[in-house]
Each structure stands twice: as structure tokens, then as C-alpha cells.
Design an enzyme around this catalytic site. Structure first.
Site, mmCIF file in Angstrom:
data_model
loop_
_atom_site.group_PDB
_atom_site.id
_atom_site.type_symbol
_atom_site.label_atom_id
_atom_site.label_comp_id
_atom_site.label_asym_id
_atom_site.label_seq_id
_atom_site.Cartn_x
_atom_site.Cartn_y
_atom_site.Cartn_z
ATOM 1 N N ARG A 197 -8.775 -1.070 4.251
ATOM 2 C CA ARG A 197 -8.972 -0.250 3.692
ATOM 3 C C ARG A 197 -9.462 -1.927 3.100
ATOM 4 N NH1 ARG A 197 -4.790 3.239 1.438
ATOM 5 N NH2 ARG A 197 -3.324 3.992 3.047
ATOM 6 N N LYS B 228 0.289 -10.634 7.989
ATOM 7 C CA LYS B 228 0.371 -8.736 9.117
ATOM 8 C C LYS B 228 -0.791 -8.416 9.315
ATOM 9 C CE LYS B 228 1.788 -3.875 7.236
ATOM 10 N NZ LYS B 228 2.193 -3.614 5.798
ATOM 11 N N TYR C 137 -2.383 -10.375 4.298
ATOM 12 C CA TYR C 137 -2.123 -8.638 5.191
ATOM 13 C C TYR C 137 -3.950 -8.717 5.376
ATOM 14 C CZ TYR C 137 -1.482 -4.101 5.140
ATOM 15 O OH TYR C 137 -1.318 -2.775 4.928
ATOM 16 N N THR D 67 0.825 -1.253 0.200
ATOM 17 C CA THR D 67 0.295 0.173 -0.070
ATOM 18 C C THR D 67 0.742 1.240 0.135
ATOM 19 O OG1 THR D 67 -1.878 -1.544 1.697
ATOM 20 C CG2 THR D 67 -2.321 1.184 1.129
ATOM 21 N N THR D 68 1.594 1.721 0.932
ATOM 22 C CA THR D 68 2.735 2.543 0.823
ATOM 23 C C THR D 68 3.368 2.244 -0.496
ATOM 24 O OG1 THR D 68 3.097 2.247 3.269
ATOM 25 C CG2 THR D 68 4.392 3.518 2.281
ATOM 26 N N ILE E 54 6.138 -4.419 10.216
ATOM 27 C CA ILE E 54 5.703 -4.010 8.564
ATOM 28 C C ILE E 54 5.494 -2.929 8.367
ATOM 29 C CG2 ILE E 54 4.978 -4.436 5.993
ATOM 30 C CD1 ILE E 54 5.013 -7.249 6.127
ATOM 31 N N TYR F 220 -12.617 -4.850 -1.471
ATOM 32 C CA TYR F 220 -13.889 -3.956 -2.231
ATOM 33 C C TYR F 220 -14.510 -4.871 -2.524
ATOM 34 C CZ TYR F 220 -17.081 -2.075 -5.036
ATOM 35 O OH TYR F 220 -18.267 -1.161 -6.619
#
Length: 292
Positions: free
Chosen positions: A137, A161, A132, A43-44, A203, A106
Site C-alpha cells: 500500500r 506491524k 507499520y 487502513t481498515t 493486528i 505515495y
């Protein structure tokens, strides 16, 4: 192999393209400051706006630049199972040490859908997989029971994560999966507490700007220097908060730009910080000693 401070590294852009020179410099900055692992294309790393070709290129550049000095855990998740398999196979082919697979976003699958999604990916590759879980999100929380089921049925699913923000859920994961399962913090504010319940590391977004201190938080903890680790936790606390003044990775990329390490450039729909939050970020960076 997978432990400690693992940076969720940004993807720098210059004139609309991936800035590979700056990216390689960031990797060297991380390794020189003791970071224990690197996650490209998370994401980052703005993976949602990287093309498939760019996504693969960034992973390959990371592997070639790191040269096995520390583990590379490539972000290869998707809300499309087939796409996640393709990216994961690519990461395995070019020599990544593990992959990070985000909960599908989504489309909000059921727990059974999550199980089948990750089981199918795991069956197609041999590379170690870190799940993850980030319900804020993805729109769906992966329950500890689902994680435990996957850990039991898929030998290459070795960790998670965990970014639900719940220490109770994180504890339940280890209770069900056992202490050998690799639990990694997905929220910088909870890095220290997660170590205390049995986590193997984090992370981290904040390590992009303060890699030495984030790595040392882990190092002091595993040496049994708990007071020093706690001191670093509180030293980092305002910086952790500043990294999330707006949607990640906006603040951390602005911070790196202010530090002279990358261009202050995003891809829409991400955009520059508001003037008010920019001043708050500058204050936090100055107080930490990262900029003048």
C-alpha cells in the site's frame, strides 16, 4: 501490554457520517469476545477518507469507550511528518496506550527518509510507537536494518506491524532487534506462522467478524496447545481469504453489515462489492456459521 489479537476495527458510517453508536457496539463486541487490543483509524478504519476532526473524534471515542480494559493503539500515521506528529500528540493527549504509524505512502521516501520521519515523530512524543510496514500500500518497503536502527535510537519505538508477506523479513527484524521487540503480524493468513518465529500477536482484519476464534488462536498458542492453534489457523483460513476478496475494508464491512452490526456504507473511492464476490463472501460467512 501489547500482544495477542488486536483488531483493526472498521469505522461504520450512516448517512455519510461516522455512526458512533454502532462503533461503540463494535468495541463492546470485541471486548466481550476476548480481543486483546483495538486499533482505530487504521487502513481498515478508512482513515484516508476521515477528516482530521473525524479522525481525532474516533480515537477519542475509542479511548473513552474502552476505559482501559484493553490497549488502544491509535492509527496516527501520514505521508506528512507534521500531520503525523499532530495526530500522534492528540492520541497521546486523550489517553491512547500506543500509536500505529504507517510507512509514508505515495511520496516513496528513501530508507534515510523513513528513519528521519519516524525519529522526528518519536522525539516529539513519549507515547509508545508501533511502526507499520505495508509495502503493497505504501509503495516502499522499510528494511529490517532501518527498523533496527530506529529501535536502537528511539526508546519509544517498541515494535512493528509487519505486512510485507515475507517470513524471512519478519525473522530478520527479530534477529536484528532482539526478541523483546514487538513483532505483530499484519496479514491474517500469516498470524500463526508469525507466532512460531517469535511474534507477539497480530493486528487483524478477520477479528472484526470472528473475534473469539482469532483471540483463541493466540491464547492456545501461548498455552503451548500448538495443535489446537494450528486447527484454528486452518479453520480461519477461508474466512481470512474472504476478507480480501476485494480491497480492504470492503469485504469486512459488507460482512459486518450482513451480520447486522453496521450499515453497508463506504466513502468513495471505496464502493460496494461486485455481485460475484458478494456471493463468495456470503458463502464463506455461511460456512463459518456467521450468517444463516
Amino acid at each position: 501490554m501489547i500482544h495477542g489479537s488486536i483488531v483493526a476495527i472498521v469505522t461504520p458510517f450512516k448517512n455519510g457520517k461516522v455512526d458512533i453508536k454502532s462503533f461503540q457496539d463494535l468495541i463492546e463486541f470485541q471486548i466481550e469476545n476476548g480481543t486483546h487490543g483495538i486499533v482505530p483509524c487504521g487502513t481498515t478504519g478508512e482513515s484516508p477518507t476521515l477528516s482530521h476532526e473525524e479522525h481525532e473524534y474516533v480515537i477519542e471515542v475509542t479511548v473513552k469507550t474502552v476505559k482501559k480494559r484493553i490497549p488502544v493503539i491509535a492509527g496516527t500515521g501520514s505521508n506528512s511528518t507534521d500531520e503525523a506528529i499532530r495526530l500522534t500528540k492528540f492520541a497521546e493527549k486523550v489517553g491512547a496506550d500506543a500509536v500505529l504509524l504507517v510507512v509514508p505512502y505515495y511520496n516513496k521516501p528513501t530508507q534515510e527518509g523513513l528513519y528521519l520521519h519516524f525519529k522526528h515523530i518519536a522525539s516529539e512524543v513519549e507515547i509508545p510507537i508501533i511502526l507499520y510496514n505495508i509495502p503493497g500500500r505504501s509503495g516502499v518497503n522499510m528494511n529490517p536494518e532501518t527498523i533496527a536502527r530506529l529501535a536502537k535510537d528511539c526508546k519509544n519505538i517498541i515494535g512493528v506491524k509487519e505486512a510485507s508477506g515475507s517470513l524471512q523479513q519478519a525473522s530478520n527484524i527479530l534477529y536484528l532487534c532482539g526478541m523483546d521487540f514487538i513483532l505483530l503480524s499484519g496479514e491474517d493468513a500469516l498470524n500463526f506462522p508469525l507466532l512460531a518465529i517469535g511474534g507477539k500477536g497480530f493486528i487483524t482484519v478477520t477479528a472484526n467478524v470472528a473475534p473469539g476464534d482469532v483471540a483463541e488462536l493466540y491464547n492456545t498458542y501461548v498455552r503451548g496447545e500448538f495443535n489446537q492453534a494450528r486447527e484454528l489457523h486452518y479453520k480461519l483460513f477461508p474466512l481470512n481469504e474472504a476478507m480480501f476478496l476485494e480491497t480492504n475494508p470492503i469485504p469486512v464491512k459488507v460482512a459486518l453489515a450482513l451480520m447486522g452490526k453496521i450499515q453497508n456504507e463506504f466513502r468513495l473511492p471505496l464502493c460496494p462489492m461486485s455481485a460475484e464476490n458478494l456471493e463468495k463472501l456470503k458463502t464463506a460467512l455461511k460456512e463459518y456459521g456467521l450468517i444463516n
